[in-house]
Write an enzyme that holds these catalytic residues in place. Sequence first.
Site, PDB file in Angstrom:
ATOM      1  N   LYS A   1      -2.599  -4.840   6.774  1.00  0.00           N
ATOM      2  CA  LYS A   1      -1.656  -3.837   6.258  1.00  0.00           C
ATOM      3  C   LYS A   1      -0.747  -3.407   7.394  1.00  0.00           C
ATOM      4  CE  LYS A   1      -2.418   0.658   4.816  1.00  0.00           C
ATOM      5  NZ  LYS A   1      -2.992   1.589   3.860  1.00  0.00           N
TER       6      LYS A   1
ATOM      7  N   VAL B   1       1.058  -5.382   2.624  1.00  0.00           N
ATOM      8  CA  VAL B   1      -0.207  -6.024   2.958  1.00  0.00           C
ATOM      9  C   VAL B   1      -0.019  -7.537   2.933  1.00  0.00           C
ATOM     10  CG1 VAL B   1      -2.631  -6.214   2.377  1.00  0.00           C
ATOM     11  CG2 VAL B   1      -1.407  -4.099   1.888  1.00  0.00           C
TER      12      VAL B   1
ATOM     13  N   GLY C   1       0.858  -1.176   0.000  1.00  0.00           N
ATOM     14  CA  GLY C   1       0.000   0.000   0.000  1.00  0.00           C
ATOM     15  C   GLY C   1       0.889   1.218   0.000  1.00  0.00           C
ATOM     16  N   SER C   2       0.291   2.370   0.172  1.00  0.00           N
ATOM     17  CA  SER C   2       1.117   3.562   0.092  1.00  0.00           C
ATOM     18  C   SER C   2       2.064   3.683   1.279  1.00  0.00           C
ATOM     19  CB  SER C   2       0.237   4.804  -0.034  1.00  0.00           C
ATOM     20  OG  SER C   2      -0.919   4.661   0.730  1.00  0.00           O
TER      21      SER C   2
ATOM     22  N   ASP D   1      -6.355   8.632  -3.787  1.00  0.00           N
ATOM     23  CA  ASP D   1      -5.449   7.658  -4.392  1.00  0.00           C
ATOM     24  C   ASP D   1      -6.237   6.568  -5.113  1.00  0.00           C
ATOM     25  OD1 ASP D   1      -2.993   6.735  -5.106  1.00  0.00           O
ATOM     26  OD2 ASP D   1      -2.491   5.836  -3.169  1.00  0.00           O
TER      27      ASP D   1
END
Length: 846
Positions: A556, A542, A537-538, A661
């Site tokens: 996450k 995950v 993820g940003s 996003d």
Amino acid sequence: MGYHYNSNPMLGMTILFLLAFSMFIFLGVDSATLSSIATDREALISFKSQLSFELPNNPLSTWDNNSSTSPCNWTGVRCSNNSGSGERVTALDLSGLGLAGSIAPHIGNLSFLNSLQLQSNRLRGTLPNEICNLSRLKVLNLSSNSIEGSLPSNITKLKNLQILDLMENEITSRLPEELGFLSNLQVLKLGKNNFFGSIPSSLSNLSSLTNLNLGTNALSGILPNDLGRLQKLKELDITINNLTGQLQELQMLGLAKNNLSGGIPNSLGNLRRLNDIDLSGNSLLGFIPSSFGNFQNLLSLDLSNNKLNGSIPKESFNLQTLSTIFNLSNNFLSGPLPQDIQLEKVVTIDLSNNLLSGPIPSSIINCKSLERLFMAKNRLSGPIPNTISEVKGLEMLDLSSNQLSGSIPKDLEDLHALRYLNLSFNQLEGEVPEGGVFRNISSVHLEGNKKLCSNLKCKNSTNPGHRNRVIVICVVTAIIATLALCTLLFTLLHLRRRKATIKDTSETQKGQFQMVSYEELRRATGNFTESNLIGYGSFGSVYKGRLSDQTEVAVKVINTQTTGSWKSFVAECEALRNVRHRNLVRLITSCSSIDFKNMDFLALVYEYLSNGSLEDWIRGRKMKENGEALNIVDRLNVAIDVACALDYLHHDCEVPVVHCDIKPSNILLNEDFTAKIGDFGLARLLMEKKGTQTSISSTNFLKGSIGYIPPEYGQGEKPSTAGDTYSFGIMLLELFTGKCPIDKCFSGDLNLPRWVQSAFPENFMQVVDSKLLVGDVCNEERDDDDDDNLYVSPEIRVEYCLTTVIEIGLSCTRDSPDGRITIRLALQKLKNAKHNFLKNRNGKKV
Ligand SMILES: *[C@@H]1O[C@H](CO)[C@@H](O)[C@H](O)[C@H]1NC(C)=O
Ligand SMILES: *[C@@H]1O[C@H](CO)[C@@H](O)[C@H](O)[C@H]1NC(C)=O
Ligand SMILES: *[C@@H]1O[C@H](CO)[C@@H](O)[C@H](O)[C@H]1NC(C)=O
Ligand SMILES: *[C@@H]1O[C@H](CO)[C@@H](O)[C@H](O)[C@H]1NC(C)=O
Ligand SMILES: *[C@@H]1O[C@H](CO)[C@@H](O)[C@H](O)[C@H]1NC(C)=O
Ligand SMILES: *[C@@H]1O[C@H](CO)[C@@H](O)[C@H](O)[C@H]1NC(C)=O
Ligand SMILES: *[C@@H]1O[C@H](CO)[C@@H](O)[C@H](O)[C@H]1NC(C)=O
Ligand SMILES: *[C@@H]1O[C@H](CO)[C@@H](O)[C@H](O)[C@H]1NC(C)=O
Ligand SMILES: *[C@@H]1O[C@H](CO)[C@@H](O)[C@H](O)[C@H]1NC(C)=O
Ligand SMILES: *[C@@H]1O[C@H](CO)[C@@H](O)[C@H](O)[C@H]1NC(C)=O
Ligand SMILES: *[C@@H]1O[C@H](CO)[C@@H](O)[C@H](O)[C@H]1NC(C)=O
Ligand SMILES: *[C@@H]1O[C@H](CO)[C@@H](O)[C@H](O)[C@H]1NC(C)=O
């Protein structure tokens, strides 16, 4: 016939002349037509003769009666041609030239003047009555001078006036009732003078008024009742400094959302009979006057959403009559709360989103009628007072995002009316009670309190296997030794009973924030093994995992080394706590803890979606069992799902959420290909930013992913719903063209939307994903019974549908945010596209 022409031409001319002359006499009395530029010149010279200059250089040196230059050429003078009168002076702008002296009455001879700007000088004396002769005047700005005396009563003859600005002078006058007849007025600024008397009720007839400033005068009396009729009003400043007379009888002061500015006058407290004060949603500055303690009949007080600062006067916490709402939220109020709160009858107290510090006073117990207490987003510290458990009617309690410490009072369990409890993002520690409201997971929010534990974990932390925690616990124990000992004793005493209940409440354990430990997540993900890694993820990785109760989850793990990770964690918790939708990935729980290396450990646990991300499907990394890609209906469904979720986030949430996003890798598909938006790490609540506490600064933060970021973000624009729409549009184009927006072939000015646009509409079948042009839809065979009129060939159907979808994608990705359609409209169009596509298919089979 000819006779008339030839016989007496002189007579004809004479008659004509006489006619013209008599018209001149009878109709031309207006001095304007009699006068000429020479009159203007004369007037200007006379005007100049009464001025003096303090500057070394005479700013009006060009105003020379002896030279032959036209006055139109003089400093600050503007002329226009007027039919009949030639060039005439129409505007005079001498602002800020340091002019002193008085305004000569000759100014009234500039008959064609439509703008007179003499502001910011040192003009004294009174306004000459002759100024009221300037019937063409539209703009009169004399602000910031020292003009005294009274306002000429004939000023109300200036019917064309649009702007009347006399701010900051020394005019001592009543406001003429006829002011309300100046129906073209848009700006009326008379503030900072000595106007006295009442505010004419005719002002409420000025329907074009956008800006009304009567502040800082000596006006008194009643505020016109129907000022509310001024629909266009954007700024209203009537900070009145001497409320007297009848106003004292005023019972309701409702000026909410009026963009009032300035401070709240202390004298407001003289209106002792006020029942309701609503000044919310203005731009009020400064302190809350302590005279607010004077109100004898006040039932409600709403000063929320202003810019008030300073501490809350202790007197306002003594308003015994206050019986509905006490709302000071969304200001900049600071300092500690007074120790003595005596709001016995109040039902709602809202102090959220200020800068209040210090402890929550235990005298809150005096608020016996309290049902809702909101103090979120402040800097309150110290423990939650136990006395709060005595406020038996409490239904909602929000103390989130403060710096409260200590443990959660166990007696909160006994508040039977409590149905919402938010203590998240504090520094609370120790054991979470289990009874009462705590039984209902969805009512209680405790995330972001690193040291809270379920009784199970608390018990385990005394386990010799967890040395570090023991040390922490010991330190805490030393500080609050007695309390801890009691807790321990209590724990031991009830050990058995609890062990038995834990199994029963395993559902509770799973759902409740903060209840999942690092240890459990480590086990669930096989020690965060590579093979369980399903994506990045940003702000972290995950992992797929399986909780002890066999629920499949996606975990996450947030990389705490990355700057902003804590903010991202908070953002995601905040965003997902406030939203719930079938097309949003569900956050099951979160974990903020310390891992085995004694490092901060932050993780978010989501529902697991077995079909992975949309990106995998677009790139062909995933396929259906029969080896096929997503067909046109699948893709329409995905697009509709995503649009649906965004529509909800943008339009239906209490506080709009911008995801920031949107891209295929953040769209996840479940087993039946329902699409859900995940990764809210960049999400932002579109709240007004107040102070700096929990809001996320939009400058030092990533705003999405290359290829999907709307162009305006690159220019420093704040995240907006239109930005999400852009990213969605890119995703839509990608979904139906199969072309990645960061494909190597896009460089310079060429991007995905422009590439699609260049082929649209003639050649657009060349840019759509070729996989959509084969497969089930096109292979359908024509049924012979078809009614030919209803039959639409599959090719046409696909082409028509794709055209529509691509069009939607293009209207979402316009460069200018204002040019884009809303996600709501996009959703509607997508639904129509799907409907038409399927309808025609069915139609074929009629
Ligand atoms: C300005 O000059 C004109 C002639 O050019 C003259 O008639 C007039 O009296 C002068 N005005 C003043 C105020 O000196
Ligand atoms: C204009 O001329 C008169 C005499 O002709 C003179 O007294 C006066 O000072 C002149 N004014 C200016 C501004 O030059
Ligand atoms: C002002 O007057 C001078 C001559 O006196 C002339 O050359 C100039 O063009 C004029 N300026 C304007 C803006 O009329
Ligand atoms: C005004 O009109 C006159 C003649 O009617 C002309 O000479 C002059 O140039 C015009 N001035 C402007 C600024 O249009
Ligand atoms: C200009 O105004 C003054 C004072 O108001 C007046 O005495 C004078 O007659 C006017 N002059 C002209 C030419 O209108
Ligand atoms: C100009 O104003 C004066 C004083 O207010 C007034 O007596 C005179 O009639 C007005 N002149 C015109 C032409 O309106
Ligand atoms: C009048 O002038 C002042 C000073 O320049 C300015 O701030 C104000 O905006 C002007 N008023 C209007 C209505 O434009
Ligand atoms: C106001 O205007 C009227 C005419 O419209 C005039 O009779 C009166 O003298 C003016 N008052 C003043 C104070 O100029
Ligand atoms: C507002 O205007 C209407 C119609 O012009 C008029 O009847 C009414 O008296 C005015 N109201 C006030 C308060 O002046
Ligand atoms: C409120 O007033 C401020 C200036 O005082 C202005 O900048 C703002 O645009 C106004 N808001 C609205 C909604 O008109
Ligand atoms: C306020 O009003 C009262 C009563 O009308 C008066 O006595 C007092 O002088 C006024 N104060 C100011 C500052 O104008
Ligand atoms: C706590 O310890 C017990 C055994 O001591 C263990 O069964 C349980 O899983 C532990 N719980 C957690 C949350 O670590």
